[in-house]
Design an enzyme around this catalytic site. Structure first.
Site, PDB file in Angstrom:
ATOM      1  N   GLU A   8      21.490  12.195  -6.903  1.00  0.00           N
ATOM      2  CA  GLU A   8      21.343  13.581  -7.233  1.00  0.00           C
ATOM      3  C   GLU A   8      22.925  13.924  -7.359  1.00  0.00           C
ATOM      4  OE1 GLU A   8      19.027  15.452  -4.007  1.00  0.00           O
ATOM      5  OE2 GLU A   8      17.295  14.473  -4.850  1.00  0.00           O
ATOM      6  N   ASP A  19       5.395  12.334  -7.769  1.00  0.00           N
ATOM      7  CA  ASP A  19       4.293  13.101  -7.000  1.00  0.00           C
ATOM      8  C   ASP A  19       4.157  14.149  -7.933  1.00  0.00           C
ATOM      9  OD1 ASP A  19       6.681  14.633  -6.182  1.00  0.00           O
ATOM     10  OD2 ASP A  19       6.418  13.939  -4.247  1.00  0.00           O
ATOM     11  N   GLU A  79      10.295   8.520  -7.451  1.00  0.00           N
ATOM     12  CA  GLU A  79       9.544   9.333  -6.440  1.00  0.00           C
ATOM     13  C   GLU A  79       8.387  10.140  -6.957  1.00  0.00           C
ATOM     14  OE1 GLU A  79      12.835  11.581  -4.578  1.00  0.00           O
ATOM     15  OE2 GLU A  79      14.153   9.792  -4.570  1.00  0.00           O
ATOM     16  N   ASN A 106      19.995   7.669  -9.507  1.00  0.00           N
ATOM     17  CA  ASN A 106      18.946   8.332  -9.297  1.00  0.00           C
ATOM     18  C   ASN A 106      18.972   9.788  -9.231  1.00  0.00           C
ATOM     19  OD1 ASN A 106      15.855   7.782  -8.472  1.00  0.00           O
ATOM     20  ND2 ASN A 106      16.455   8.708  -6.505  1.00  0.00           N
ATOM     21  N   HIS A 108       9.265  14.261  -9.435  1.00  0.00           N
ATOM     22  CA  HIS A 108       8.473  15.282  -8.848  1.00  0.00           C
ATOM     23  C   HIS A 108       8.296  16.526  -9.606  1.00  0.00           C
ATOM     24  CE1 HIS A 108       9.939  13.306  -5.143  1.00  0.00           C
ATOM     25  NE2 HIS A 108      11.181  13.621  -5.452  1.00  0.00           N
TER      26      HIS A 108
END
Ligand code: XIL
Length: 467
Positions: free
Chosen positions: A164, A273, A271, A206, A243
């Site tokens: 990030e 979701d 990650e 990432n 996400h």
């Protein structure tokens, strides 16, 4: 006569059987015809991919949790245990206990590990964010990377080396102690240090909100990876956190994955979701990955909805009781499609030689000015400007004419002139120039007496060389 009939019949029968066998044999070789697997990990493995989840060390003793983990998943990311606040809570004192628990579980159950994460502005202890001296911070960062990677050496498939680092809605890095004290070069420094520490682990960048191809943040990360590849900075993969809201991935997600893959890196969904876990949204996400050969695998950010960091959003594949949700079946069947994984290893790229080498870190720009045609009193010119500095999201190129020339009309730029000083600005579709990228525009002008080429170009205020 009789004896001659029987052999012919036998031969005919044999050839029918051979044809049937050949058909059956062919059928076995058709890609995708393998029998569907009954777990996420096994289904992903049929195309050479993995299916992983985030794991919390504290839940390994929960048998519902660990039963699902070991049945369905063949890749594990520690949800928090490898972050800086846990692994080096005070300078030089390392704590790998919680992460070791997870790694040992993975080793015992044939699961691979993603390491998450070495350099991140969050879950960063105060003693690091308080450092203001560049030499101190550089050695602290390098020591953290080296010590943590060395501890887990040989046990990690891929590391999120930097997490990030880019700002939302921008092509630029976000503010952080690393950015503010070390400057843009901190990411490169981290990757070079990581390669030296464990040359066999894949090294990933990432981030989140880099799934939509047209987003500025996506373009900024893309320009960085392209630049790293062209200069031989070691990078093997890009992690797309994924996400998502209930609408699922952006329509361009597969395009984004393919474009990054074309730079020569693996891509991974790290990650995943999705709010409320709609089956279609999950299925679309999985398809975007399996349709791209260099998409190595997918990790969901938790097992049951009750394990999710997104409290109340029910974004995962199992309910609080550990039952499979509808999205689970959608994912399982989407994993059966696509193309086989065809990824790369961890080799450091050979830098592509640049035609006009500049000293490292000098930045700046290079301009090629060409008079395409010239007639009495008038001329047409083309300008190509190459950005040798950091990526830009808008640009202004200035120069001055030496013999009274006057711009009359321009294309692919908005050009104004005051006296001999000319200012060209980007139009809305060509504002972004990645590091080492170029853009071109042109104009018609008037001249009288002589028409010398200008030489004093500047891009966003920085002087350019002329090619
Ligand atoms: C989250 C964890 O899931 C939470 O338990 C923790 O409190 C905060 O961090 N991006 C990342 C992950 O890279 O490390 C974050 O994980 C979620 C967002």
């Amino acid at each position: 006569m009789k004896p001659s009939i029987r052999p012919r019949r036998v031969r005919a029968l044999v050839s029918v059987l051979a044809a049937a066998a050949a058909v059956a044999g062919t059928a076995l070789l058709v890609p995708g015809s393998a029998q569907a697997a009954s777990t996420l990990g096994a289904q992903a493995a049929q195309s050479g991919r993995y299916f992983g989840t985030a794991v919390a060390a504290g839940k390994l003793g929960d048998s519902t949790y660990s039963t699902i983990l070991d049945r369905e998943f063949n890749m594990i990311t520690p949800e928090n245990e490898m972050k800086w606040d846990t692994t080096e809570p005070s300078r030089g004192s390392f704590n790998f206990g919680p992460a070791d628990q997870i790694v040992n579980h993975a080793l015992a159950h044939g699961q691979r590990m993603r390491g998450h994460t070495l350099v991140w502005h969050n879950q960063l202890p105060g003693w690091v964010s308080g450092i203001s001296d560049a030499n101190t911070l550089r050695s602290v960062m390098d020591n953290h990377i080296t010590t943590e990677m060395t501890h887990f050496k040989g046990k990690i498939y891929a590391w999120d080396v930097v997490n990030e680092a880019f700002a939302d809605g921008s092509t630029q890095h976000r503010s952080s102690v690393f950015q503010n004290v070390l400057g843009n070069g901190f990411i490169e420094e981290a990757f070079r240090t990581a390669r030296a520490a464990d040359p066999n682990a894949k090294l990933c960048y990432n981030d989140y909100n880099i799934e939509n191809w047209s987003d500025a943040k996506t373009q900024g990360v893309y320009a960085m990876v392209k630049d790293f590849k062209s200069r031989g900075v070691p990078i093997d993969c890009v992690g797309f956190q994924s996400h998502f809201g209930s609408g699922g991935p952006p329509a361009s997600f597969q395009t984004t994955l393919s474009n990054f893959a074309a730079l020569g890196v693996d891509v991974q969904l790290t990650e995943l979701d999705i709010a409320q876990a709609p089956s279609t949204a999950y299925s679309n996400t999985v398809k975007a990955c399996v349709n791209v050969a260099r998409c190595a695998g997918i990790t969901v950010w938790g097992i049951r909805d009750s394990d999710s960091w997104r409290t109340g959003e029910n974004p995962l594949l199992f309910d609080a009781n550990g039952n499979k949700k509808a999205a689970y079946s959608a994912v399982l069947s989407a994993l059966a499609g696509g193309v086989p994984y065809g990824g790369g290893g961890t080799s450091t790229p050979t830098p592509t030689p640049t035609p006009t080498p500049t000293p490292p870190g000098s930045g700046g720009c290079s301009v090629k000015y060409t008079i395409a045609s010239q007639w009495t009193g008038g001329f047409g010119a083309n300008i190509t400007v190459t950005n040798l500095g950091d990526p830009v999201s808008s640009w202004t190129l200035t120069w001055s004419f030496g013999a009274g020339q006057q711009v009359t009309q321009a294309w692919n730029a908005t050009v104004t002139q005051s006296g001999s000083n000319v200012t060209a600005r980007n139009v809305d579709y060509n504002g972004s120039i990645p590091a080492n990228g170029s853009t071109s525009f042109g104009f018609n002008g008037s001249w009288n007496g002589s028409n010398p080429a200008p030489s004093n170009f500047a891009l966003n205020g920085t002087a350019c060389t002329t090619a």
